[in-house]
Design a protein around this motif. Structure first.
Motif, PDB file in Angstrom:
ATOM      1  N   PRO A 103       0.831  -1.189   0.000  1.00  9.79           N
ATOM      2  CA  PRO A 103       0.000   0.000   0.000  1.00  9.79           C
ATOM      3  C   PRO A 103       0.864   1.236   0.000  1.00  9.79           C
ATOM      4  N   THR A 104       0.377   2.279  -0.629  1.00 10.22           N
ATOM      5  CA  THR A 104       1.134   3.515  -0.634  1.00 10.22           C
ATOM      6  C   THR A 104       0.735   4.383   0.529  1.00 10.22           C
ATOM      7  N   GLY A 105       1.601   5.300   0.862  1.00  9.90           N
ATOM      8  CA  GLY A 105       1.261   6.260   1.899  1.00  9.90           C
ATOM      9  C   GLY A 105       2.152   6.145   3.092  1.00  9.90           C
ATOM     10  N   SER A 106       1.986   7.041   4.028  1.00 10.06           N
ATOM     11  CA  SER A 106       2.779   7.032   5.232  1.00 10.06           C
ATOM     12  C   SER A 106       2.448   5.801   6.040  1.00 10.06           C
ATOM     13  N   THR A 107       3.460   5.216   6.662  1.00  5.64           N
ATOM     14  CA  THR A 107       3.252   3.982   7.375  1.00  5.64           C
ATOM     15  C   THR A 107       3.801   4.058   8.769  1.00  5.64           C
ATOM     16  N   ARG A 108       3.856   2.928   9.440  1.00  2.29           N
ATOM     17  CA  ARG A 108       4.081   2.882  10.862  1.00  2.29           C
ATOM     18  C   ARG A 108       5.284   3.657  11.377  1.00  2.29           C
ATOM     19  N   PRO A 109       6.516   3.164  11.287  1.00  7.05           N
ATOM     20  CA  PRO A 109       7.591   3.909  11.898  1.00  7.05           C
ATOM     21  C   PRO A 109       7.946   5.135  11.075  1.00  7.05           C
ATOM     22  N   ILE A 149     -19.623   7.344   7.570  1.00  6.55           N
ATOM     23  CA  ILE A 149     -18.619   6.311   7.856  1.00  6.55           C
ATOM     24  C   ILE A 149     -17.462   6.938   8.616  1.00  6.55           C
ATOM     25  N   ALA A 150     -17.262   6.534   9.851  1.00  2.00           N
ATOM     26  CA  ALA A 150     -16.135   7.017  10.638  1.00  2.00           C
ATOM     27  C   ALA A 150     -14.864   6.283  10.201  1.00  2.00           C
ATOM     28  N   SER A 151     -13.711   6.854  10.511  1.00  5.53           N
ATOM     29  CA  SER A 151     -12.463   6.241  10.063  1.00  5.53           C
ATOM     30  C   SER A 151     -11.342   6.499  11.059  1.00  5.53           C
ATOM     31  N   TYR A 152     -10.326   5.624  10.979  1.00  9.44           N
ATOM     32  CA  TYR A 152      -9.161   5.732  11.850  1.00  9.44           C
ATOM     33  C   TYR A 152      -7.947   5.275  11.045  1.00  9.44           C
ATOM     34  N   VAL A 153      -6.812   5.926  11.261  1.00 10.16           N
ATOM     35  CA  VAL A 153      -5.555   5.507  10.644  1.00 10.16           C
ATOM     36  C   VAL A 153      -4.523   5.364  11.752  1.00 10.16           C
ATOM     37  N   SER A 154      -3.651   4.383  11.627  1.00  8.42           N
ATOM     38  CA  SER A 154      -2.612   4.215  12.628  1.00  8.42           C
ATOM     39  C   SER A 154      -1.895   5.537  12.863  1.00  8.42           C
ATOM     40  N   PRO A 155      -1.665   5.911  14.120  1.00 13.14           N
ATOM     41  CA  PRO A 155      -0.920   7.147  14.379  1.00 13.14           C
ATOM     42  C   PRO A 155       0.455   7.157  13.716  1.00 13.14           C
ATOM     43  N   PHE A 156       1.042   5.973  13.503  1.00 21.94           N
ATOM     44  CA  PHE A 156       2.332   5.909  12.827  1.00 21.94           C
ATOM     45  C   PHE A 156       2.187   6.163  11.328  1.00 21.94           C
ATOM     46  N   SER A 175       4.068  15.748  11.463  1.00 20.30           N
ATOM     47  CA  SER A 175       4.132  16.364  12.794  1.00 20.30           C
ATOM     48  C   SER A 175       3.186  15.677  13.772  1.00 20.30           C
ATOM     49  N   GLN A 176       2.240  14.890  13.239  1.00 18.32           N
ATOM     50  CA  GLN A 176       1.274  14.182  14.083  1.00 18.32           C
ATOM     51  C   GLN A 176       1.750  12.775  14.449  1.00 18.32           C
ATOM     52  N   VAL A 177       2.833  12.305  13.819  1.00 14.20           N
ATOM     53  CA  VAL A 177       3.326  10.950  14.075  1.00 14.20           C
ATOM     54  C   VAL A 177       4.049  10.914  15.419  1.00 14.20           C
ATOM     55  N   PRO A 178       3.660  10.015  16.325  1.00 13.90           N
ATOM     56  CA  PRO A 178       4.309   9.969  17.634  1.00 13.90           C
ATOM     57  C   PRO A 178       5.687   9.327  17.544  1.00 13.90           C
ATOM     58  N   PRO A 179       6.547   9.573  18.529  1.00 12.39           N
ATOM     59  CA  PRO A 179       7.808   8.826  18.583  1.00 12.39           C
ATOM     60  C   PRO A 179       7.506   7.331  18.654  1.00 12.39           C
ATOM     61  N   THR A 180       8.397   6.531  18.087  1.00 12.14           N
ATOM     62  CA  THR A 180       8.179   5.085  18.059  1.00 12.14           C
ATOM     63  C   THR A 180       8.541   4.493  19.413  1.00 12.14           C
ATOM     64  N   THR A 181       7.523   4.182  20.197  1.00 10.95           N
ATOM     65  CA  THR A 181       7.702   3.597  21.521  1.00 10.95           C
ATOM     66  C   THR A 181       6.669   2.497  21.710  1.00 10.95           C
TER      67      THR A 181
END
Length: 351
Positions: free
Chosen positions: A14-20, A165-172, A178-184
């Motif tokens: 899949p394309t797009g921003s991903t986890r880490p 339709i509500a939606s959610y994407v992994s914070p990573f 700037s919304q991506v949390p540190p990887t912990t």
């Protein structure tokens, strides 16, 4: 994949921003071939209670997600997951009876969730068309990648909200870095707890987190990686894509007491030269696993290259193979730590 993708991609990724967090990688591969056993299911779904199939209370709940407030008036009843990471969070929480569909695997679903996964309709091998997705009548979409919410797939989150339709994407996977949390570990559990809150099963997330915390404590006490220098080989034989100092690989290696030979590099993954790998002279090599490439092909490359084959780790066959899904921050990362702990436990720097 759009810019911001932190780990390898093939045409089927899949394309797009991903986890880490980390640099864009397109056309990269990882490995397949489990070579060490799991030390137990770190994130199996809790045993369903008598009300496991119920949708819970009707009280509205909200979670903050990548700068968007996600609100549901009642726990969703027709969830569609659009990436493997999202699917496995849902299965770990025992939500299969509320899933109207799933899509896009990177590698095999682990045994502890296989029966539950098989009970859910698979809408597409990759991303489903918008028509097929809407035909599943979802009331909630959950993705690991921001690329799921584009015109070519589900549509934007704003458009989906307008359709109820509500939606959610992994914070990573936030599109806004700037919304991506540190990887912990806490951030990985934060995603699990967000989804559990939306679906009215917070106690299940707490159980999963507690089990993983206990396992991490065990790995720390065992310290199977003590005194071992480890290369995390993610993909690409031309210019190796390796685990750097701020992603899933670093969390795992820290958990087992090993030293990442590229811990000084920023981000979760980085491209390095083979010369740097040779200079690092790792004691062991962790090889990542995905359905879009094989570990054996990368191991064969290491063993047949006239220079790399002389590395001590290659000559000793000091390989530990971990599924790609267990190398990224998420519900299976503790399973990855279990495999690495088990694999490194067989090795010694001078063996």
């Amino acid at each position: 994949m759009p810019s911001g993708l932190p780990y390898p991609a093939r045409s089927i990724r899949p394309t797009g921003s991903t986890r880490p967090s980390g640099p864009l990688r397109v056309g990269r591969a990882v490995a397949v071939l489990l070579s060490v056993g799991v030390l137990g299911a770190c994130a199996g779904a809790p045993a369903p209670s008598a009300s496991a199939g119920a949708t819970g209370s009707a009280a509205p709940v909200s979670v903050d997600n990548c700068g968007t407030t996600v609100t549901v008036s009642a726990p969703p009843a027709r969830l569609v997951t659009l990436n493997q990471g999202a699917t496995e969070v849902a299965l770990a929480l025992g939500l299969q009876s509320r899933m109207a569909g799933t899509a896009y695997l990177d590698d095999a679903v682990p045994d502890q969730w296989k029966a539950a996964y098989d009970s859910v309709p698979v809408l597409s091998e990759k991303y489903p068309t918008k028509e097929k997705l809407l035909a599943a009548r979802p009331d909630f979409l959950y993705a690991s990648y921001a690329s799921a919410y584009t015109d070519k797939v589900a549509g934007t989150r704003e458009e989906l909200r307008g359709q109820g339709i509500a939606s959610y994407v992994s914070p990573f996977g936030c599109s806004d870095k700037s919304q991506v949390p540190p990887t912990t570990w806490q951030a990985a559990w934060g995603e699990l707890n967000d989804v559990a809150k939306v679906f009215g099963v917070p106690e299940r997330a707490a159980e999963v987190q507690h089990r993983q915390e206990e396992q991490l404590a065990q790995f720390k006490a065992t310290a199977a990686g003590k005194d071992l220098k480890v290369l995390w080989f993610d993909s690409d034989t031309k210019t190796p894509f390796v685990g750097a100092g701020h992603g899933g690989p670093q969390l795992v290696l820290d958990a087992v007491g090993a030293r990442n030979v590229f811990a000084d590099l920023p981000g979760g993954w980085q491209t390095v030269s083979w010369e740097k790998v040779v200079a690092a002279d790792p004691d062991a090599i962790v090889v990542a696993d995905a359905g879009w490439d094989t570990a054996q092909s990368k191991i064969d490359y290491l063993e047949n290259d006239p220079v790399l084959s002389k590395l001590g780790a290659v000559q000793r066959k000091a390989f530990v193979v971990v599924p790609f899904s267990e190398s990224t921050p998420g519900v299976r990362l503790a399973d990855g730590a279990a495999k690495v702990s088990a694999g490194l436990g067989r090795l010694h720097p001078a063996s």
